[in-house]
Structures are given as structure tokens and as C-alpha cells.
Design a protein around this motif. Structure first.
Motif, short mmCIF file in Angstrom:
data_model
loop_
_atom_site.label_atom_id
_atom_site.label_comp_id
_atom_site.label_asym_id
_atom_site.label_seq_id
_atom_site.Cartn_x
_atom_site.Cartn_y
_atom_site.Cartn_z
N VAL A 1 -2.04 -5.81 -3.73
CA VAL A 1 -1.92 -6.57 -2.76
C VAL A 1 -1.00 -6.01 -1.55
O VAL A 1 0.11 -5.55 -1.88
CB VAL A 1 -0.99 -7.95 -3.29
CG1 VAL A 1 -0.88 -9.07 -2.24
CG2 VAL A 1 -1.64 -8.61 -4.54
N PHE B 1 -6.94 -4.99 -2.14
CA PHE B 1 -7.70 -3.70 -2.18
C PHE B 1 -7.60 -2.98 -3.47
O PHE B 1 -6.78 -3.79 -4.27
CB PHE B 1 -7.19 -3.02 -0.98
CG PHE B 1 -5.78 -2.52 -1.08
CD1 PHE B 1 -4.71 -3.24 -0.49
CD2 PHE B 1 -5.64 -1.00 -1.51
CE1 PHE B 1 -3.32 -2.74 -0.81
CE2 PHE B 1 -4.10 -0.89 -1.84
CZ PHE B 1 -3.22 -1.66 -1.24
N GLU C 1 5.49 3.39 -1.49
CA GLU C 1 5.62 2.02 -1.35
C GLU C 1 5.85 1.58 -2.73
O GLU C 1 5.10 1.73 -3.63
CB GLU C 1 4.38 1.27 -1.05
CG GLU C 1 3.60 1.52 0.42
CD GLU C 1 2.47 0.67 0.74
OE1 GLU C 1 2.27 0.01 -0.10
OE2 GLU C 1 2.27 0.80 2.03
N GLU D 1 6.64 -0.67 -5.76
CA GLU D 1 5.99 -2.10 -6.05
C GLU D 1 6.14 -2.19 -7.59
O GLU D 1 5.91 -1.51 -8.50
CB GLU D 1 4.63 -1.94 -5.82
CG GLU D 1 4.12 -1.46 -4.48
CD GLU D 1 2.84 -1.96 -3.77
OE1 GLU D 1 2.25 -2.56 -4.33
OE2 GLU D 1 2.49 -1.37 -2.64
N ASP E 1 2.78 2.72 -4.53
CA ASP E 1 1.21 2.82 -3.94
C ASP E 1 1.31 3.73 -2.90
O ASP E 1 1.42 3.45 -1.52
CB ASP E 1 1.34 1.29 -3.32
CG ASP E 1 0.04 1.18 -2.56
OD1 ASP E 1 -0.95 2.01 -2.73
OD2 ASP E 1 0.02 0.06 -2.02
N LYS F 1 -5.81 5.02 0.45
CA LYS F 1 -5.10 4.37 -0.51
C LYS F 1 -5.42 5.43 -1.78
O LYS F 1 -5.09 5.12 -3.11
CB LYS F 1 -5.23 2.93 -1.00
CG LYS F 1 -4.76 2.40 0.27
CD LYS F 1 -2.98 2.01 0.01
CE LYS F 1 -2.62 0.94 1.10
NZ LYS F 1 -1.13 0.91 0.86
N THR G 1 4.74 -4.08 -1.43
CA THR G 1 6.11 -3.45 -1.36
C THR G 1 6.99 -4.11 -0.20
O THR G 1 6.59 -4.73 0.69
CB THR G 1 5.63 -1.97 -0.72
OG1 THR G 1 6.95 -1.15 -0.88
CG2 THR G 1 5.36 -1.96 0.83
MG MG Z 1 1.19 -1.38 -1.50
#
Ligand code: MG
Length: 256
Positions: free
Chosen positions: A62, A84, A110, A112, A141, A158, A225
């Protein structure tokens, strides 16, 4: 529910799931999402290599799920979750190295909270979500921020190999609604969020994604995040720490 911690680990040429109790590991035969039993073998944390705590078929992420993170990126708070994916080839263990690939000019962490799915979830309601959640773990992430901005969509930014460290264990039986989510870059705190600031709740997210795709046992959902994302350099150590779940620590290394 009593808190239980599961890991996956390698000892010599063998890999197992294990139940973690303090520093002690009780190895399991079978699959933590199905049938399993303790096989009588015991290890200590310092003598094994930790692997990703499960082997997901997919990671759904997310974007923009903390208000102050949306603000720092100059983006509006979304009306619906932006989702994603990251490929399985990006997944690495909780202490493995993250590679700073040469085509990247800005590599961000990030921190998470990660949801681990326990059974097939298709088109479920938010109020049913807890039946489908196996437990929670910690993830980073990792994002090529320059490519995310350049491409206009996020697949390349990513998805590089090593861009999804997660672990160290899956914790069952905790309430994830008020957990500190923190990142430490070379020991210095750089993100200091709390899951109570989530825009979209975990039950809502699980339901929302299950209306798109069937979630399978072991699949993971990265819940976004908090504010404070920033860049990492080769040689840095990034630690992501979440209250009650432990931490992952990864070094940033040059591509070989
Ligand atoms: Mg993220």
C-alpha cells in the motif's frame, strides 16, 4: 490468543520453519500455514541463518497510508488505497544485504508493518479479515526514488532484486493497531511512526485487496510507511524496528 513467533532458518544445508522462544528455536516439520509438528531438533538463534519467515506467492504493498508521509511527498491523501506489488525475487532475509544497483541515483528506506495471510482470502469483508490474517512481521519497502518519480508508475523502482527484506519472525496473537514503526540509519533514528496513524486500517486493506486478487497462505501485505523516508548510501546499515515484532538489519552494498 497467546503470542507465538515463527521463523524460517537454515542450518547447514537444511532449512526449516521453527518456533522461536527467546533465543531458542524448536524446528518444525511441515508448513506453518497447514499441518506441522515440532521435530525434536533444537537450535539457538546465534547458530542459524534466518531466512524470510515465509515464502509468499506475492507481496502487495500500500502506498501513502500515513497522512504525514503523503504530506512529505507533496501528495494528497488518497480516497482509496493505492496498491502495487513487489516480485518474489526482491525478497531477502532479515539480515541479508540490499544491493545499490548502479542505475539508481537515490535509494530510500521505507519502514513498514507487514501482514502475513494465513488462508485463501477472496472477496472478504473487513470484519472477516482477522480470520485470514496469520500474523505480522517487519519489512523494508526499499525504493529507487529517482526511478519512481521518473517512470510515473512504480514497478521498476520497487522491484529490484534485494528490495524487500522482511522478518525476522512472524508474530501471532498481537494487536497491530498501536505499534511504533521505526527506522534507524547507521544507528540514528530517521523514522518514528505509529500504526495508529494509518489512513486505511489493516482489515480494510485486506478486504480491499481480496476484492482484486485471491490472497494465498503466506502472501504478505506491506501496509505503507510513516513520514521520514530518506536516502541510503553504500556502506550504510538500515534497521527497521517494530514494537513487539523485533527488527531487521540490512547493509547497503555495491553491486558485484
Ligand atoms: Mg512503501
Amino acid at each position: 490468543m497467546k503470542t507465538v513467533k515463527f521463523i524460517r532458518f537454515q542450518f547447514g544445508n537444511e532449512s526449516y520453519y521453527g518456533r522461536l522462544d527467546g533465543e531458542k528455536i524448536f524446528a518444525l516439520n511441515g508448513d506453518i500455514f497447514g499441518e506441522y509438528e515440532e521435530n525434536g531438533k533444537e537450535y539457538y538463534l546465534n547458530e542459524v541463518k534466518l531466512l524470510t519467515p515465509c515464502e509468499p506467492s506475492k507481496a502487495i504493498c500500500v502506498g501513502l497510508n500515513y497522512k504525514r508521509h503523503a504530506a512529505e511527498l507533496n501528495l494528497n491523501v488518497p480516497e482509496e488505497p493505492v496498491i502495487f506489488m513487489k516480485p518474489t525475487t526482491s525478497m531477502i532475509g532479515p539480515h541479508d544485504d540490499v544491493v545499490y544497483w548502479p542505475i539508481i541515483n537515490r535509494l530510500d528506506y521505507e519502514a513498514e508493518l507487514v501482514v502475513v495471510i494465513g488462508k485463501n482470502a477472496r472477496n472478504i469483508k473487513p470484519e472477516e479479515a482477522s480470520d485470514y490474517i496469520f500474523g505480522y512481521t517487519v519489512g523494508n519497502d526499499v525504493t529507487a526514488r529517482d526511478l519512481q518519480q521518473k517512470d510515473g508508475q512504480w514497478t521498476r523502482a520497487k522491484s529490484f532484486d534485494t528490495f524487500l527484506p522482511f522478518g525476522p519472525c512472524i508474530v501471532r496473537g498481537i494487536d497491530p493497531s498501536e505499534l511504533k514503526v521505526q527506522a534507524f540509519l547507521n544507528g540514528e533514528i530517521v523514522q518514528d511512526g505509529d500504526t495508529s496513524d494509518l489512513i486505511f486500517s489493516i482489515p480494510f486493506i485486506v478486504s480491499y485487496i481480496s476484492k482484486v486478487m485471491t490472497l494465498l497462505p503466506g502472501d504478505i501485505i506491506m501496509t505503507g510507511t510513516p513520514e521520514g523516508v530518506g536516502p541510503m548510501q553504500i556502506g550504510d546499515t538500515i534497521e527497521i524496528r517494530i514494537e513487539q515484532l523485533g527488527s531487521i538489519v540490512n547493509r547497503i552494498v555495491e553491486a558485484k
